[in-house]
Design a protein around this motif. Structure first.
Motif, PDB file in Angstrom:
ATOM      1  N   VAL A  21      73.309  31.065  22.805  1.00  0.00           N
ATOM      2  CA  VAL A  21      74.382  30.198  22.358  1.00  0.00           C
ATOM      3  C   VAL A  21      75.243  30.598  21.442  1.00  0.00           C
ATOM      4  N   LEU A  22      74.769  31.136  20.206  1.00  0.00           N
ATOM      5  CA  LEU A  22      75.622  31.534  19.276  1.00  0.00           C
ATOM      6  C   LEU A  22      76.194  32.907  19.222  1.00  0.00           C
ATOM      7  N   CYS A  23      75.665  33.499  20.269  1.00  0.00           N
ATOM      8  CA  CYS A  23      76.350  34.738  20.776  1.00  0.00           C
ATOM      9  C   CYS A  23      76.275  36.043  19.637  1.00  0.00           C
ATOM     10  N   ILE A  69      77.591  32.415  28.062  1.00  0.00           N
ATOM     11  CA  ILE A  69      76.495  31.423  27.385  1.00  0.00           C
ATOM     12  C   ILE A  69      75.793  30.965  28.718  1.00  0.00           C
ATOM     13  N   PRO A  70      74.348  31.169  28.695  1.00  0.00           N
ATOM     14  CA  PRO A  70      73.682  30.368  29.868  1.00  0.00           C
ATOM     15  C   PRO A  70      73.661  28.968  29.622  1.00  0.00           C
ATOM     16  N   ALA A  84      80.537  29.954  18.316  1.00  0.00           N
ATOM     17  CA  ALA A  84      80.335  30.008  19.655  1.00  0.00           C
ATOM     18  C   ALA A  84      79.851  28.656  20.480  1.00  0.00           C
ATOM     19  N   GLY A  85      78.979  28.544  20.997  1.00  0.00           N
ATOM     20  CA  GLY A  85      78.378  27.480  21.726  1.00  0.00           C
ATOM     21  C   GLY A  85      78.099  26.234  21.076  1.00  0.00           C
ATOM     22  N   MET A  86      77.436  26.417  19.500  1.00  0.00           N
ATOM     23  CA  MET A  86      77.260  25.481  18.802  1.00  0.00           C
ATOM     24  C   MET A  86      78.427  24.575  18.661  1.00  0.00           C
ATOM     25  N   ALA A  87      79.710  25.067  18.667  1.00  0.00           N
ATOM     26  CA  ALA A  87      80.918  24.489  18.384  1.00  0.00           C
ATOM     27  C   ALA A  87      81.020  23.298  19.512  1.00  0.00           C
ATOM     28  N   ILE A  88      80.371  23.541  20.660  1.00  0.00           N
ATOM     29  CA  ILE A  88      80.599  22.505  21.704  1.00  0.00           C
ATOM     30  C   ILE A  88      79.797  21.359  21.629  1.00  0.00           C
ATOM     31  N   ASN A  89      78.663  21.567  20.962  1.00  0.00           N
ATOM     32  CA  ASN A  89      77.527  20.628  20.294  1.00  0.00           C
ATOM     33  C   ASN A  89      78.333  19.755  19.478  1.00  0.00           C
TER      34      ASN A  89
END
Length: 270
Positions: free
Chosen positions: A100-102, A118-119, A167-172
């Motif tokens: 998630v954090l790449c 990101i899965p 990365a994906g944590m920004a979506i959260n």
């Protein structure tokens, strides 16, 4: 000093003494609150030791997986039955794995995962813990909250600007901030306020997983008008929301980042 004598506070998200949530819990305790902390299996000993050192009552601390409504229910009901209606709740929980954090795992020769790769399942687990858990906690707490209760969560400016290491944590975090707005409206009938603190990048166990954290801290020192912030700064701001001073403040996104969020580029004078 803000007087919170005999008020009841529940804090989710303490991992160790570097956690922002721990600084908030400590300030709540010092202001007179009865504080109950949650922990997970691998942080139990650390959290209970911190409570003992600070003089907090450990009897209402509980192991809680925020993905479980049942465990949240048990924890909050235990606090309610033992200490009374809950005045304050801090949601300081966040999690994202390396996919998630790449970032690449230490010692790995494989390149860091791509943002495009990101899965979905990993992202959804991260979302469940980091964002949706606030809804789950509020649902469990709804009938257990005191009049004029305050709910606060912790977010980060990557929700609005690009920090590639987040990365994906920004979506959260973007989802979390939107959830705050809708919860603030939802709880209007109970006059319960829901707000978010957007903290600057602080060296915690969780932030240690962010790629390029030291470079980002250096950038913050140069760019923010007041420089980098500490967990103490965030804890002080949280205490405003966990007091009668913020009685009519809800749906607010409060930056505690030295002014980093207002800047486009670092000041040449630095």
């Amino acid at each position: 000093m803000i007087n919170n004598k005999d008020k009841v506070a529940v804090v989710f998200g303490v991992r160790n003494d570097s956690s922002i949530a721990y600084d908030v819990a400590l300030k709540l305790h010092q202001s007179g609150c009865k504080v109950a902390l949650s922990y997970v299996e691998d942080t139990k000993d650390e959290v209970l030791a911190l409570m003992d050192k600070a003089g907090m009552d450990p009897n209402y601390a509980s192991q809680v997986d925020v993905r479980s409504s049942e465990q949240i229910d048990q924890f909050l009901n235990k606090v309610y039955k033992g200490l009374g209606p809950i005045n304050y709740i801090l949601h300081g929980v966040a999690y994202g794995n390396q996919k998630v954090l790449c970032y690449s795992l230490p010692g790995s020769t494989e390149p860091a995962p791509s943002y495009l790769d990101i899965p979905f399942e990993d992202l959804m687990d991260s979302f469940n813990i980091s964002a949706y858990s606030l809804i789950r906690i509020c649902r469990s707490a709804k009938e257990l909250l005191a009049q004029n209760a305050s709910i606060l969560t912790l977010t980060y400016n990557a929700s609005q600007r690009v920090f590639s290491g987040y990365a994906g944590m920004a979506i959260n975090k973007a989802a979390l901030e939107n959830i705050v707005l809708y919860l603030a409206d939802y709880f209007r009938g109970q006059h319960i306020r829901v707000n978010a603190l957007s903290a600057g990048l602080i060296m915690t166990t969780s932030s240690g997983a962010v790629s390029g954290i030291r470079r980002l801290r250096k950038l913050g020192k140069l760019a923010a008008p007041l420089g980098n912030v500490s967990a103490d700064d965030v804890g002080n701001a949280a205490l405003y929301y966990f007091s009668d001073l913020s009685t009519n403040v809800t749906g607010n996104l409060h930056f505690v980042d030295g002014g980093f969020n207002i800047m486009g580029v670092p000041n040449d004078e630095e």
